[in-house]
Design a protein around this motif. Structure first.
Motif, PDB file in Angstrom:
ATOM      1  N   LYS A 132      -1.150  -4.005   6.667  1.00 33.99           N
ATOM      2  CA  LYS A 132       0.169  -4.506   7.041  1.00 33.99           C
ATOM      3  C   LYS A 132       1.237  -3.445   6.776  1.00 33.99           C
ATOM      4  CE  LYS A 132       3.127  -7.515   8.483  1.00 33.99           C
ATOM      5  NZ  LYS A 132       3.175  -7.887   9.920  1.00 33.99           N
ATOM      6  N   ILE A 133       1.167  -2.796   5.622  1.00 35.16           N
ATOM      7  CA  ILE A 133       2.140  -1.747   5.292  1.00 35.16           C
ATOM      8  C   ILE A 133       2.002  -0.574   6.258  1.00 35.16           C
ATOM      9  CG2 ILE A 133       2.797  -0.043   3.541  1.00 35.16           C
ATOM     10  CD1 ILE A 133       2.058  -2.135   1.416  1.00 35.16           C
ATOM     11  N   PHE A 134       0.776  -0.198   6.563  1.00 40.68           N
ATOM     12  CA  PHE A 134       0.559   0.897   7.519  1.00 40.68           C
ATOM     13  C   PHE A 134       1.089   0.531   8.908  1.00 40.68           C
ATOM     14  CE2 PHE A 134      -3.193   3.336   5.378  1.00 40.68           C
ATOM     15  CZ  PHE A 134      -2.344   3.650   4.329  1.00 40.68           C
ATOM     16  N   GLU A 135       0.918  -0.723   9.278  1.00 39.92           N
ATOM     17  CA  GLU A 135       1.411  -1.162  10.591  1.00 39.92           C
ATOM     18  C   GLU A 135       2.933  -1.067  10.641  1.00 39.92           C
ATOM     19  OE1 GLU A 135       1.690  -5.299  13.190  1.00 39.92           O
ATOM     20  OE2 GLU A 135       0.166  -5.109  11.616  1.00 39.92           O
ATOM     21  N   ILE A 136       3.611  -1.486   9.572  1.00 35.51           N
ATOM     22  CA  ILE A 136       5.070  -1.435   9.522  1.00 35.51           C
ATOM     23  C   ILE A 136       5.579  -0.006   9.647  1.00 35.51           C
ATOM     24  CG2 ILE A 136       7.069  -1.809   8.008  1.00 35.51           C
ATOM     25  CD1 ILE A 136       5.567  -4.242   6.871  1.00 35.51           C
ATOM     26  N   HIS A 137       4.863   0.940   9.034  1.00 41.02           N
ATOM     27  CA  HIS A 137       5.314   2.332   8.999  1.00 41.02           C
ATOM     28  C   HIS A 137       4.599   3.216  10.026  1.00 41.02           C
ATOM     29  CE1 HIS A 137       7.836   1.948   5.361  1.00 41.02           C
ATOM     30  NE2 HIS A 137       6.974   0.995   5.027  1.00 41.02           N
ATOM     31  N   SER A 138       3.879   2.604  10.936  1.00 45.73           N
ATOM     32  CA  SER A 138       3.191   3.341  12.013  1.00 45.73           C
ATOM     33  C   SER A 138       2.288   4.451  11.469  1.00 45.73           C
ATOM     34  CB  SER A 138       4.223   3.931  12.985  1.00 45.73           C
ATOM     35  OG  SER A 138       5.021   2.916  13.556  1.00 45.73           O
ATOM     36  N   ILE A 139       1.476   4.109  10.487  1.00 50.14           N
ATOM     37  CA  ILE A 139       0.554   5.064   9.873  1.00 50.14           C
ATOM     38  C   ILE A 139      -0.860   4.769  10.354  1.00 50.14           C
ATOM     39  CG2 ILE A 139      -0.451   5.853   7.688  1.00 50.14           C
ATOM     40  CD1 ILE A 139       2.318   5.104   6.447  1.00 50.14           C
ATOM     41  N   GLU A 140      -1.512   5.787  10.871  1.00 49.15           N
ATOM     42  CA  GLU A 140      -2.861   5.609  11.389  1.00 49.15           C
ATOM     43  C   GLU A 140      -3.879   6.282  10.468  1.00 49.15           C
ATOM     44  OE1 GLU A 140      -3.079   6.892  15.412  1.00 49.15           O
ATOM     45  OE2 GLU A 140      -1.518   5.524  16.124  1.00 49.15           O
ATOM     46  N   LEU A 141      -4.419   5.492   9.574  1.00 48.72           N
ATOM     47  CA  LEU A 141      -5.487   5.946   8.679  1.00 48.72           C
ATOM     48  C   LEU A 141      -6.524   4.833   8.595  1.00 48.72           C
ATOM     49  CD1 LEU A 141      -3.810   7.662   5.558  1.00 48.72           C
ATOM     50  CD2 LEU A 141      -5.386   8.724   7.175  1.00 48.72           C
ATOM     51  N   PRO A 142      -7.798   5.142   8.807  1.00 50.09           N
ATOM     52  CA  PRO A 142      -8.834   4.110   8.677  1.00 50.09           C
ATOM     53  C   PRO A 142      -8.866   3.543   7.259  1.00 50.09           C
ATOM     54  CG  PRO A 142      -9.695   6.110   9.713  1.00 50.09           C
ATOM     55  CD  PRO A 142      -8.351   6.453   9.184  1.00 50.09           C
ATOM     56  N   VAL A 143      -9.067   2.236   7.155  1.00 53.55           N
ATOM     57  CA  VAL A 143      -9.165   1.573   5.856  1.00 53.55           C
ATOM     58  C   VAL A 143     -10.577   1.014   5.718  1.00 53.55           C
ATOM     59  CG1 VAL A 143      -8.239  -0.206   4.332  1.00 53.55           C
ATOM     60  CG2 VAL A 143      -6.712   0.976   5.939  1.00 53.55           C
ATOM     61  N   LYS A 144     -11.280   1.454   4.677  1.00 59.08           N
ATOM     62  CA  LYS A 144     -12.656   1.023   4.459  1.00 59.08           C
ATOM     63  C   LYS A 144     -12.771   0.268   3.131  1.00 59.08           C
ATOM     64  CE  LYS A 144     -14.647   4.875   7.100  1.00 59.08           C
ATOM     65  NZ  LYS A 144     -15.644   5.964   7.094  1.00 59.08           N
ATOM     66  N   LYS A 145     -13.834  -0.527   3.020  1.00 52.81           N
ATOM     67  CA  LYS A 145     -14.057  -1.324   1.812  1.00 52.81           C
ATOM     68  C   LYS A 145     -15.447  -1.056   1.249  1.00 52.81           C
ATOM     69  CE  LYS A 145     -13.279  -5.072   4.130  1.00 52.81           C
ATOM     70  NZ  LYS A 145     -13.135  -6.493   4.522  1.00 52.81           N
ATOM     71  N   ALA A 146     -15.540  -1.075  -0.083  1.00 49.91           N
ATOM     72  CA  ALA A 146     -16.839  -0.870  -0.732  1.00 49.91           C
ATOM     73  C   ALA A 146     -16.932  -1.689  -2.008  1.00 49.91           C
ATOM     74  CB  ALA A 146     -17.053   0.612  -1.046  1.00 49.91           C
ATOM     75  N   VAL A 147     -18.082  -2.316  -2.209  1.00 51.10           N
ATOM     76  CA  VAL A 147     -18.425  -2.941  -3.490  1.00 51.10           C
ATOM     77  C   VAL A 147     -19.362  -1.966  -4.192  1.00 51.10           C
ATOM     78  CG1 VAL A 147     -19.490  -4.888  -4.654  1.00 51.10           C
ATOM     79  CG2 VAL A 147     -18.201  -5.261  -2.539  1.00 51.10           C
ATOM     80  N   LEU A 148     -19.019  -1.567  -5.394  1.00 50.88           N
ATOM     81  CA  LEU A 148     -19.727  -0.487  -6.078  1.00 50.88           C
ATOM     82  C   LEU A 148     -20.383  -0.962  -7.366  1.00 50.88           C
ATOM     83  CD1 LEU A 148     -20.382   2.541  -6.390  1.00 50.88           C
ATOM     84  CD2 LEU A 148     -18.114   2.843  -7.405  1.00 50.88           C
ATOM     85  N   THR A 149     -21.706  -0.807  -7.438  1.00 45.65           N
ATOM     86  CA  THR A 149     -22.434  -1.022  -8.680  1.00 45.65           C
ATOM     87  C   THR A 149     -23.406   0.134  -8.860  1.00 45.65           C
ATOM     88  OG1 THR A 149     -23.964  -2.471  -9.901  1.00 45.65           O
ATOM     89  CG2 THR A 149     -24.038  -2.593  -7.486  1.00 45.65           C
ATOM     90  N   ARG A 150     -23.075   1.027  -9.775  1.00 47.90           N
ATOM     91  CA  ARG A 150     -23.883   2.240  -9.959  1.00 47.90           C
ATOM     92  C   ARG A 150     -25.177   1.973 -10.712  1.00 47.90           C
ATOM     93  NH1 ARG A 150     -19.071   5.256 -12.898  1.00 47.90           N
ATOM     94  NH2 ARG A 150     -18.927   3.106 -13.655  1.00 47.90           N
ATOM     95  N   ASN A 151     -25.219   0.879 -11.460  1.00 46.32           N
ATOM     96  CA  ASN A 151     -26.385   0.630 -12.307  1.00 46.32           C
ATOM     97  C   ASN A 151     -27.130  -0.653 -11.944  1.00 46.32           C
ATOM     98  OD1 ASN A 151     -24.449  -1.184 -13.126  1.00 46.32           O
ATOM     99  ND2 ASN A 151     -24.874  -0.978 -15.313  1.00 46.32           N
ATOM    100  N   GLY A 152     -26.795  -1.252 -10.814  1.00 45.68           N
ATOM    101  CA  GLY A 152     -27.443  -2.509 -10.446  1.00 45.68           C
ATOM    102  C   GLY A 152     -27.777  -2.571  -8.971  1.00 45.68           C
ATOM    103  N   TYR A 153     -28.130  -3.762  -8.506  1.00 47.78           N
ATOM    104  CA  TYR A 153     -28.560  -3.961  -7.119  1.00 47.78           C
ATOM    105  C   TYR A 153     -27.776  -5.120  -6.490  1.00 47.78           C
ATOM    106  CZ  TYR A 153     -32.490  -1.209  -8.861  1.00 47.78           C
ATOM    107  OH  TYR A 153     -33.264  -0.232  -9.433  1.00 47.78           O
ATOM    108  N   ILE A 154     -27.595  -5.043  -5.168  1.00 51.17           N
ATOM    109  CA  ILE A 154     -26.914  -6.108  -4.438  1.00 51.17           C
ATOM    110  C   ILE A 154     -27.849  -6.633  -3.350  1.00 51.17           C
ATOM    111  CG2 ILE A 154     -24.926  -6.728  -2.996  1.00 51.17           C
ATOM    112  CD1 ILE A 154     -23.360  -4.479  -4.326  1.00 51.17           C
ATOM    113  N   ASP A 155     -28.079  -7.926  -3.373  1.00 54.55           N
ATOM    114  CA  ASP A 155     -28.937  -8.576  -2.370  1.00 54.55           C
ATOM    115  C   ASP A 155     -28.053  -9.467  -1.498  1.00 54.55           C
ATOM    116  OD1 ASP A 155     -31.000  -9.661  -0.921  1.00 54.55           O
ATOM    117  OD2 ASP A 155     -31.564 -11.111  -2.478  1.00 54.55           O
ATOM    118  N   TYR A 156     -27.713  -8.964  -0.317  1.00 57.80           N
ATOM    119  CA  TYR A 156     -26.831  -9.714   0.585  1.00 57.80           C
ATOM    120  C   TYR A 156     -27.125  -9.290   2.023  1.00 57.80           C
ATOM    121  CZ  TYR A 156     -22.470 -12.045   2.083  1.00 57.80           C
ATOM    122  OH  TYR A 156     -21.541 -12.881   2.677  1.00 57.80           O
TER     123      TYR A 156
END
Length: 325
Positions: free
Chosen positions: A241-265
């Motif tokens: 939303k902030i990027f849209e208001i200010h006309s900023i074009e940068l990809p936004v990515k998401k990550a769930v991080l567990t360096r010592n465990g496992y994710i089953d999904y």
């Protein structure tokens, strides 16, 4: 070393001028490391010594300002720089000479045995310096909780990522007069990452779902943990939303991080990356590998986000005394 541009709601020097401080940090870090490395290679003593004024014109770092703020300003006035001081009052920017910008010296009683030990010592000192820039300016200061000086996750981003990564560590945005705490935001030269840590005991297994809670299996009983995607989605929406208001074009990515465990999904949303023990090294290498310099769009994006952040600070005593007089 990643740069900490915002920590919670503490005042930050990067908020003063995001186009100045990132490049200054990179330059000063290199200058100071060259000094340390040269001292180490020449077997010079690593015992503490008083800081000396650098007459070569090279910028120094000092962990504390070398003289009170009022003395600095008096000196500027004596040298006929009233105009520059008035500019500070009008624009709210810091009047700061390069040689006054923070220095720390090699101050070890025992010489590090290896270059790796030297690097670790240097990064630890640099971390404390980063904390100072992220919690104070020339005229204001915040009072960070002591836990942040030893926060392993914060150190992970600041000590293991490139200088061109700008880190906002759980910043608090002020949206429609309501404070909203978000996940960790890492602004790279070409993309922005929203990252949520999901770490408990070693080799724990987290079973994901669309529900409010995920299930964690590990030592002891099975437990429920809050679905990390909820906070990640909220963080992503704020950034977009902030990027849209200010006309900023940068990809936004998401990550769930567990360096010592496992994710089953298996049915995880395609717009989130699940980083766990099996693919962590590959992801980490990809994050560290790019050698892109700081980019204008990146700095513009950081500036836009900082504008919406809540800040809690107080005026430095020297500045309050000046206002009263």
């Amino acid at each position: 070393m990643g740069q900490l541009i915002k920590l919670q709601d503490y005042v930050s020097r990067y908020q003063q001028d995001i186009f100045l401080y990132p490049s200054r940090f990179v330059r000063l870090k290199k200058q100071q490391w060259d000094k340390w490395h040269k001292t180490w290679e020449s077997n010079e003593s690593f015992t503490p010594r008083p800081a000396q004024h650098d007459t070569s014109g090279t910028a120094d770092w000092s962990y504390e300002e070398k003289e009170p703020l009022m003395e600095k300003l008096k000196g500027l006035l004596k040298r006929g720089r009233n105009e520059e001081f008035e500019e500070y009052n009008a624009a709210g920017h810091e009047v700061e000479k390069e040689e006054d910008v923070l220095e720390f010296e090699a101050s070890f009683a025992v010489r590090p045995e290896t270059i790796e030990n030297l690097k670790h010592q240097f990064l630890d000192q640099l971390y404390r310096f980063q904390m100072k820039w992220a919690t104070s300016t020339l005229t204001e200061k915040s009072f960070p909780e002591k836990q942040y000086y030893y926060d392993e996750k914060l150190k992970y981003f600041l000590q293991r990522y490139p200088d061109t990564y700008l880190v906002m560590y759980n910043p608090i945005f002020l949206l429609k007069r309501a404070p909203v705490e978000t996940e960790i935001i890492v602004i790279g030269p070409t993309e922005v990452w929203c990252i949520s840590f999901l770490e408990q005991e070693d080799s724990a297994v987290f079973t994901g779902s669309k529900d409010r809670f995920w299930t964690k299996k590990g030592k002891g009983e099975e437990k429920k943990v809050l679905n990390p995607l909820l906070a990640l989605d909220r963080t992503e929406k704020i950034i977009r939303k902030i990027f849209e208001i200010h006309s900023i074009e940068l990809p936004v990515k998401k990550a769930v991080l567990t360096r010592n465990g496992y994710i089953d999904y298996p049915a995880a949303p395609i717009d989130v990356q699940l980083v766990e023990k099996r693919n962590y090294e590959q992801w980490f290498h990809a994050m560290r590998n790019p050698r892109s310099p700081l980019k204008h769009a990146q700095l513009k994006g950081a500036q836009a986000l900082l504008q919406y952040c809540q800040t809690s600070s107080v005026k430095r005593l020297e500045w309050e005394n000046r206002n009263e007089s």
